[in-house]
Motif scaffolding. Sequence first.
Motif, PDB file in Angstrom:
ATOM      1  N   ALA A  69     -12.296  41.857  19.313  1.00  0.00           N
ATOM      2  CA  ALA A  69     -12.281  43.285  18.987  1.00  0.00           C
ATOM      3  C   ALA A  69     -12.323  43.501  17.480  1.00  0.00           C
ATOM      4  O   ALA A  69     -13.037  44.381  16.984  1.00  0.00           O
ATOM      5  N   LEU A  70     -11.558  42.677  16.728  1.00  0.00           N
ATOM      6  CA  LEU A  70     -11.569  42.787  15.275  1.00  0.00           C
ATOM      7  C   LEU A  70     -12.948  42.445  14.706  1.00  0.00           C
ATOM      8  O   LEU A  70     -13.429  43.096  13.773  1.00  0.00           O
ATOM      9  N   ALA A  71     -13.573  41.401  15.275  1.00  0.00           N
ATOM     10  CA  ALA A  71     -14.913  41.028  14.820  1.00  0.00           C
ATOM     11  C   ALA A  71     -15.910  42.146  15.086  1.00  0.00           C
ATOM     12  O   ALA A  71     -16.756  42.465  14.244  1.00  0.00           O
ATOM     13  N   ALA A  72     -15.805  42.750  16.261  1.00  0.00           N
ATOM     14  CA  ALA A  72     -16.701  43.859  16.596  1.00  0.00           C
ATOM     15  C   ALA A  72     -16.459  45.057  15.680  1.00  0.00           C
ATOM     16  O   ALA A  72     -17.403  45.723  15.242  1.00  0.00           O
ATOM     17  N   LEU A  73     -15.168  45.301  15.361  1.00  0.00           N
ATOM     18  CA  LEU A  73     -14.826  46.408  14.464  1.00  0.00           C
ATOM     19  C   LEU A  73     -15.378  46.156  13.064  1.00  0.00           C
ATOM     20  O   LEU A  73     -15.926  47.072  12.426  1.00  0.00           O
ATOM     21  N   ALA A  74     -15.247  44.903  12.578  1.00  0.00           N
ATOM     22  CA  ALA A  74     -15.764  44.558  11.255  1.00  0.00           C
ATOM     23  C   ALA A  74     -17.287  44.699  11.215  1.00  0.00           C
ATOM     24  O   ALA A  74     -17.852  45.210  10.246  1.00  0.00           O
ATOM     25  N   ALA A  75     -17.950  44.266  12.290  1.00  0.00           N
ATOM     26  CA  ALA A  75     -19.410  44.385  12.355  1.00  0.00           C
ATOM     27  C   ALA A  75     -19.836  45.846  12.369  1.00  0.00           C
ATOM     28  O   ALA A  75     -20.805  46.238  11.713  1.00  0.00           O
ATOM     29  N   ALA A  76     -19.076  46.666  13.126  1.00  0.00           N
ATOM     30  CA  ALA A  76     -19.391  48.093  13.172  1.00  0.00           C
ATOM     31  C   ALA A  76     -19.183  48.744  11.808  1.00  0.00           C
ATOM     32  O   ALA A  76     -19.988  49.575  11.371  1.00  0.00           O
ATOM     33  N   ALA A  77     -18.093  48.353  11.115  1.00  0.00           N
ATOM     34  CA  ALA A  77     -17.819  48.912   9.788  1.00  0.00           C
ATOM     35  C   ALA A  77     -18.916  48.519   8.802  1.00  0.00           C
ATOM     36  O   ALA A  77     -19.389  49.351   8.014  1.00  0.00           O
ATOM     37  N   LEU A  78     -19.356  47.248   8.857  1.00  0.00           N
ATOM     38  CA  LEU A  78     -20.417  46.793   7.960  1.00  0.00           C
ATOM     39  C   LEU A  78     -21.726  47.522   8.258  1.00  0.00           C
ATOM     40  O   LEU A  78     -22.462  47.906   7.340  1.00  0.00           O
ATOM     41  N   SER A  79     -22.000  47.715   9.538  1.00  0.00           N
ATOM     42  CA  SER A  79     -23.211  48.449   9.918  1.00  0.00           C
ATOM     43  C   SER A  79     -23.157  49.886   9.403  1.00  0.00           C
ATOM     44  O   SER A  79     -24.152  50.416   8.896  1.00  0.00           O
TER      45      SER A  79
END
Length: 347
Positions: free
Chosen positions: A35-45
């Motif tokens: 979930a944290l990885a997905a959140l970080a990817a979403a934030a970077l996007s």
Amino acid sequence: CQRRVREPLPRRWSCPIGPRLAWTMEPLLGDAVAALAALAAAALSLITIVAHITATKMPNLHRHEEEKFFVNADGKKESIPSIHDPPTKELSVVVPSYNEEDRLALMMDEALDYLEKRQKRDPAFTYEVIVVDDGSKDQTAKVAMKYCKKYGSDKVRVLTLVKNRGKGGAVKMGVFSSRGGKILMADADGATKFSDIEKVEEGLRNLQPWPRQMAIACGSRAHLEQDSITQRSYFRTLLMYGFHFLVWFLCVKEIRDTQCGFKLLTREAASQTFSALHIERWAFDVELLYIAQCLKIPIAEVAVNWTEIDGSKLVPVWSWLQMGRDLLFIRLRYLTGAWRLETSKSN
């Protein structure tokens, strides 16, 4: 007598819930990491999208009508030359100045004393000093005009900007108004010993042959880093290392000190890099060197003498945050094509 038999102590009771709990927590931890990885990817996007959408496609090359002239020693207006004209001086010194009435005089005294002595030794040596008043609210322009009247407007010119653009914007306007075959950026505080120009000139010569007559020599304080750490707080040292890491990770890997304000460029290198420059605040040095690397312009890093002068305009926390944001946006905007370098060729 009857022997008393001591019964063995009961074994310590162990609950099987512990291992079961650990076993059941493993997928939960895996889910949390995912979930944290997905959140970080979403934030970077999201940051990438914002960086792309908010990017100004073309560099700000606009000059206000009042900025197309400078006032000479007689108080008359004269047209400003262009970086695209053939050079008529050997050296142009560009001094960005914002509210520098207290520090500018010492720097100008040192610089002009050196330049005048050098011209006496070598009459073929010609120079100009361009003080760019970046919308100052004090008497910076008045201080600079004293030197214009003393040495003449052929040697000292004052370019007054209508409003504050930032250090990068001020340097850009000075570069675009220069007449030198080589162009030196020098800070108004005089933190770098001006005679060290001979060191950066040697660094520039050592890069020859210059591809397409383009080369850059950067003054560097990297050799003084350990001494400066002992004089700084742990927090400022942490900010410094964090900024250096971001510069290395995102933009420029070859130069240890990108922020020293003592840089010497050939006229062709200055024209190419500054014509493509977007950043006009503190992080402009990083974009300048990033552009140079992309254009395969050779860069030398040369150790110079440097002394910290009181009165810096850099706000320790806020300015570092701005620079960190700009570094990330520089990388993302060039990576996504929001900023392109092909346009600099037509300039």
